[in-house]
Design an enzyme around this catalytic site. Structure first.
Site, PDB file in Angstrom:
ATOM      1  N   ASP A 181      34.325  54.848  43.666  1.00 30.86           N
ATOM      2  CA  ASP A 181      33.888  53.955  42.610  1.00 30.86           C
ATOM      3  C   ASP A 181      34.563  52.605  42.869  1.00 30.86           C
ATOM      4  O   ASP A 181      35.571  52.527  43.579  1.00 30.86           O
ATOM      5  CB  ASP A 181      34.302  54.527  41.252  1.00 30.86           C
ATOM      6  CG  ASP A 181      33.921  53.629  40.094  1.00 30.86           C
ATOM      7  OD1 ASP A 181      32.783  53.136  40.082  1.00 30.86           O
ATOM      8  OD2 ASP A 181      34.772  53.415  39.215  1.00 30.86           O
ATOM      9  N   ASP A 191      34.856  49.547  40.238  1.00 35.30           N
ATOM     10  CA  ASP A 191      35.547  48.891  39.121  1.00 35.30           C
ATOM     11  C   ASP A 191      36.654  49.762  38.550  1.00 35.30           C
ATOM     12  O   ASP A 191      36.445  50.946  38.255  1.00 35.30           O
ATOM     13  CB  ASP A 191      34.540  48.534  38.030  1.00 35.30           C
ATOM     14  CG  ASP A 191      33.489  47.552  38.538  1.00 35.30           C
ATOM     15  OD1 ASP A 191      33.874  46.578  39.201  1.00 35.30           O
ATOM     16  OD2 ASP A 191      32.294  47.781  38.289  1.00 35.30           O
TER      17      ASP A 191
END
Length: 218
Positions: A7, A9
């Site tokens: 991922d 963020d």
């Protein structure tokens, strides 16, 4: 080749690039400051609560892109990278990417944030590929619409499965690193799910299931 999936963020960077792009637009007075800031904050809280309507959010976040040429947007994004994203870069995240790179792994970012915001960040991090919520371009301009399956919650699983078929990879011994409860569907699909500076709900699940939980923050 083994996949190392990340991922973006609040995992590889110390902040949310999507929300930060909205803040950048407000700071530069490119949108109505009060109205846009309030909506940007509201959507971000919905994301953290795992209640976000991704289609509604994409309509909101992609709309400003329609006002500018691709060249003008590239200039704005370069400024955004310098002012907001580069300060979010994490030495430990870069070291983790390098560790997987040295092991011969294929580095893939998979993020709900739209492709305009995230593709340059992925390039800066030097990963092999990125899957993001794709923003439609027609006749050399953004239309303000998304295209394909948004790369969010179970949509990440759908998009990854599509990618695996196209690239002829599999999830054997794959890693997935994430901070967010929104990524639980994909975390459950990989042999090596790893929570990274995780939110409260994901932290609890990681503890219950014996998943590794690491920090990339200083």
């Amino acid at each position: 080749m083994r996949l190392a999936i990340f991922d973006l963020d609040n995992t590889l960077i110390a902040g949310d690039s999507d929300h930060s792009w909205g803040e950048f637009l407000v700071q530069k007075k490119l949108v109505d400051a009060q109205t846009y800031a309030e909506a940007n904050d509201r959507f971000y809280q919905q994301y953290k609560a795992a209640t976000l309507d991704i289609h509604e959010y994409l309509s909101f976040s992609l709309a400003p892109l329609t006002q500018y040429s691709l060249d003008d947007l590239a200039v704005l994004h370069a400024e955004f990278m310098r002012e907001l994203i580069e300060p979010m870069m994490l030495p430990k995240a870069k070291a983790l990417l390098q560790q997987h790179r040295d092991q011969g792994d294929y580095l893939l970012i998979i993020t709900a944030t739209n492709s305009f915001v995230t593709h340059p960040i992925a390039a800066h991090l030097g990963v092999d590929d990125i899957l993001a919520s794709d923003a439609e371009i027609k006749d050399g301009r953004y239309t303000g619409k998304g295209t394909g399956t948004p790369c969010f919650q179970s949509g990440k699983v759908v998009r990854l499965q599509e990618w695996l078929k196209q690239k002829n990879y599999n999830l054997d011994d794959a890693y997935f690193y994430s901070d967010s409860i929104n990524d639980l569907p994909l975390l459950e699909q990989v042999p090596n799910p790893i929570a990274v500076d995780a939110d409260e709900r994901l932290s609890k699940i990681a503890l219950e299931r014996g998943w590794k939980h690491i920090s990339l923050r200083d």
